[in-house]
Design an enzyme around this catalytic site. Structure first.
Site, PDB file in Angstrom:
ATOM      1  CD  GLU A  29      59.618  58.917  48.708  1.00 59.29           C
ATOM      2  OE1 GLU A  29      59.452  59.313  47.552  1.00 59.29           O
ATOM      3  OE2 GLU A  29      59.332  59.597  49.713  1.00 59.29           O
ATOM      4  CG  LEU A  58      55.823  58.353  48.432  1.00 59.95           C
ATOM      5  CD1 LEU A  58      54.939  57.879  47.288  1.00 59.95           C
ATOM      6  CD2 LEU A  58      55.442  59.754  48.845  1.00 59.95           C
ATOM      7  CD  GLU A  60      58.732  63.081  50.138  1.00 57.35           C
ATOM      8  OE1 GLU A  60      57.677  63.164  50.808  1.00 57.35           O
ATOM      9  OE2 GLU A  60      58.761  62.599  48.986  1.00 57.35           O
ATOM     10  CD  GLN A  82      61.484  59.120  43.744  1.00 58.02           C
ATOM     11  OE1 GLN A  82      60.307  59.432  43.821  1.00 58.02           O
ATOM     12  NE2 GLN A  82      61.885  57.869  43.814  1.00 58.02           N
ATOM     13  CG  PHE A  83      62.519  64.886  41.488  1.00 61.42           C
ATOM     14  CD1 PHE A  83      63.284  65.235  40.374  1.00 61.42           C
ATOM     15  CD2 PHE A  83      61.841  63.671  41.476  1.00 61.42           C
ATOM     16  CE1 PHE A  83      63.359  64.386  39.270  1.00 61.42           C
ATOM     17  CE2 PHE A  83      61.921  62.834  40.378  1.00 61.42           C
ATOM     18  CZ  PHE A  83      62.673  63.184  39.271  1.00 61.42           C
ATOM     19  CB  ILE A  87      63.458  68.612  50.064  1.00 62.09           C
ATOM     20  CG1 ILE A  87      64.299  68.115  51.251  1.00 62.09           C
ATOM     21  CG2 ILE A  87      63.524  70.125  49.980  1.00 62.09           C
ATOM     22  CD1 ILE A  87      65.781  68.428  51.138  1.00 62.09           C
ATOM     23  CG  HIS A 129      59.457  65.961  38.955  1.00 64.94           C
ATOM     24  ND1 HIS A 129      58.171  66.248  39.340  1.00 64.94           N
ATOM     25  CD2 HIS A 129      59.601  64.624  39.101  1.00 64.94           C
ATOM     26  CE1 HIS A 129      57.567  65.132  39.708  1.00 64.94           C
ATOM     27  NE2 HIS A 129      58.408  64.127  39.571  1.00 64.94           N
TER      28      HIS A 129
END
Lengths: 320, 352
Positions: A29, A58, A60, A82-83, A87, A129
């Site tokens: 993403e 978007l 995962e 992304q973080f 995941i 995050h």
């Protein structure tokens, strides 16, 4: 040699790998035009085009799932999550398929993919995050889990990961992204996976730390005769380096920012207890976060292990 | 401001053979007599394999097995449309697919007999290992299709799943990715009406599964999954469209699982016997026999000959399967990673 931070070093590793090997493709993403939310893939879309730096929906599970299909087809996908906290939606793909494909197909198909993701707390970001859930992944047979400590090693480890024949989870300590600058050679080099390094030699106590806790540990041990080991690869773990150090020091402290219970420190402690029992002169101590979800910014400093906690553990173990 | 209609859609259903074996000549795919007879043999082979696997399970010679009885046309018809260079991502109830593609029969028994070595697809055959996890292989199909396009290979990817899989997140993520990137994937749903004990009505409120494709921006079609020629035709067209850059297709094969979910299941607990009886007249094998007979390609003697040939092929596969020595404990370690870590080496030595 240029002085680079870790974001730039990882970007350079990706750029070199993509230039050298047209099988290397990036997907995730915002990795394309935007260059990633931390700018790790900055400029790669312009250089290599939309077919090799792929902005995905978007999703995962689709990112990791598609990367599995791409890897099996013969590409070398680098999937960005992304973080780390995002995941979990792809945990199923990783555990059900990525780490089992070679076994399930008895070697007919393999899954040489790299999943890169920012990890760890201390950047004052929203919930999910700042996760440090590396132990969940270290429990999975067939998955290599890497935590680079800084720019030089990040580039060499990522280059090695991109040549690794099986899936690699590459956990980039977010707090270190721009904290450290190092000389990073522009030419290609690798830092081998599965091998720890002795960051600071010493004789009285062995301290194992990784990720953003490594720097904090190095600051905390000033004035102690401590040997600091950075595993760099958590799974498979380099026990040989640990055991050689324990033969010298006889004392062990493990520092990680993940919660204490079932954290990867427990595995290291078990290895030391099983393989080095008679060398140990004191209890194995762990300095870790409490068993809590990572709090938001106002409390995160209370959550992360502090230098005084590390020093207290050193003082305690040195009493034996 | 008046309201306006932004989208309407229709879903078509394709049937070529009626239950009496009458064909719509305008829709008949162009297959030679030899090809039609090959299709028939593959249907017979699949049914023979299935009956033998059920018998072997009852005798304790293989483990839990999911019967394909009733779904032979959906599998054989779609697989017959594939090219050898295409990539295939099966679920776990597609033995007719494997048999049509030429997957070694003894390896199918080997896998269901609990020997993972049966999952090693022969070199040159692009068939992924069986996925027991429901629906999670759909994103893999999208990924392989993306890789093929990046590589410049003019191939298509087919992936198989059941009606239950359409409730899963990975169904959405896989179809959405394939649609958004216009990937050459054919999603083949075998809607056999039951996900173990849960009927289609509890799986979705949508009247067809084919219409789910509309939301992802590509076409979906329902075919009579018990009509081998309709399945073949729809799959062939979808594969050709995919290879030509026309993007994905969802094919809903409307069919029925005649047997229990697996040998560990008892469908009489949740399914009325008259429902099964109603589908018996739509038996895919029977219907194709009637069609072939009308074409002068089939009679009782020919049927007996084909059944004998299939039985011989299955007998031979069972003999071969049962002659394979069991795997050793050390073999567990041989495919977990390209290279064993020191810890794994020592674990292997302890067990070997």
């Amino acid at each position: 040699m240029p002085q680079l931070n870790m974001v730039q070093a990882i970007n350079l590793a990706l750029r070199e790998a993509m230039a050298r090997d047209d099988r290397v493709v990036i997907l995730g993403e915002d990795v394309g035009k935007d260059g990633g939310v931390f700018r790790v893939t900055d400029g790669l879309y312009e250089q290599f085009g939309a077919e090799r730096v792929i902005d995905t929906p978007l999703a995962e599970s689709a990112i990791v799932g598609a990367a599995i299909g791409m890897a099996a087809y013969g590409l070398r996908p680098v999937a960005e999550i992304q973080f780390l906290g995002f995941i979990y939606a792809a945990f199923d793909q990783l555990l059900t398929h990525a780490v089992r494909l070679r076994t399930r197909s008895r070697g007919r198909f393999s899954c040489p993919l790299v999943i890169r993701t920012p990890y760890g707390a201390g950047i004052k970001a929203p919930e999910l995050h700042e996760e440090s859930s590396e132990a969940l992944f270290c429990h999975q047979p067939g998955l290599t889990v890497v935590v680079p400590p800084g720019p030089y090693h990040a580039k060499g480890l990522l280059t090695a990961a991109l040549r690794h024949p099986d899936p690699v989870l590459f956990l980039e300590p977010t707090r270190l992204y721009r904290m450290i600058r190092e000389e990073v050679p522009e030419e290609e080099y690798t830092v081998p996976l599965g091998r720890a390094r002795i960051v600071r030699p010493g004789n009285a106590v062995t301290v194992v730390a990784w990720g953003s806790m490594l720097q904090r540990t190095l600051d905390a041990v000033t004035g102690y005769d401590a040997e600091v080991i950075d595993p760099m690869t958590l799974s498979p773990f380099d026990s040989a380096t640990l055991l050689a150090s324990l033969a010298k020091t006889g004392r062990l402290v493990i520092v990680h920012e993940a919660p204490l219970t079932g954290g990867f420190g427990a595995e290291i402690a078990a290895i030391a207890a099983a393989e080095a029992m008679l060398m140990l002169r004191g209890p194995i101590l762990r300095v870790a976060a409490p068993d809590l979800p990572v709090p938001l910014a106002k409390l995160v400093d209370h959550y992360l292990p502090q230098p005084e906690q590390i020093r207290a553990a050193l003082d305690e173990v040195l009493r034996y | 401001m008046p309201e306006s209609v932004l989208q309407t859609f229709t879903i078509t259903r394709l049937e070529i053979l009626d239950p009496a074996g009458n064909a719509d000549p305008a829709l008949l795919p162009s297959l030679s007599g030899d090809e039609l007879r090959r299709l028939y043999y593959l249907l017979v082979l699949t049914r023979t394999f299935d009956a033998r696997a059920l018998a072997l399970q009852r005798e304790g010679r293989i483990g839990t097995y999911p019967s394909v009885l009733g779904q032979e046309a959906a599998q054989v018809g779609s697989a017959f449309a594939l090219e050898r260079s295409d990539w295939v991502f099966p679920s776990f109830r597609e033995m007719g697919l494997h048999l049509t593609l030429g997957y070694p029969v003894h390896q199918l028994f080997q896998y269901w007999g609990g020997d993972e070595r049966g999952q090693r697809t022969p070199d040159g055959m692009n068939v992924f290992p069986i996925s027991v996890s429901v629906g999670t292989h759909l994103p893999h199909a999208a990924g392989a299709a993306l890789a093929a396009r990046i590589r410049g290979d003019r191939i298509a990817v087919a992936t198989y799943f059941g009606d239950g899989a359409t409730s899963k997140g990975d169904f959405h993520e896989g179809l959405n990715l394939a649609g958004a990137l216009r990937l050459p994937v054919v999603f083949i749903c075998q809607n056999n009406q039951w996900a173990i004990s849960v009927p289609l009505l509890r799986q979705t409120a949508a009247p067809t599964l084919a219409q789910k494709a509309v939301a992802y921006g590509f076409s979906g079609i329902q075919v009579d999954g018990n009509d081998v020629l309709a399945v073949y035709r729809a799959t062939r067209e979808a594969l050709e469209k995919a290879r030509a850059g026309g993007g994905p297709t969802l094919i809903e094969c409307h069919t029925y699982r005649m047997a229990d979910h697996t040998t560990a299941d008892d469908a009489s607990r949740y399914r009325a016997p008259d429902e099964i009886e109603a589908w018996r007249e739509r038996d895919p094998l029977l219907r194709f026999e009637r069609f072939l007979a009308r074409q002068g390609l089939w009679n009782e003697d020919y049927a007996a000959e084909m059944k004998g040939k299939a039985a011989g092929e299955i007998d031979e596969a069972v003999r071969r399967f049962e002659a394979i020595p069991p795997p050793t404990a050390a073999e567990m370690f041989d495919a977990v990673a390209a290279e064993l870590s020191p810890a794994l080496k020592s674990q292997k030595n302890r067990l070997a």
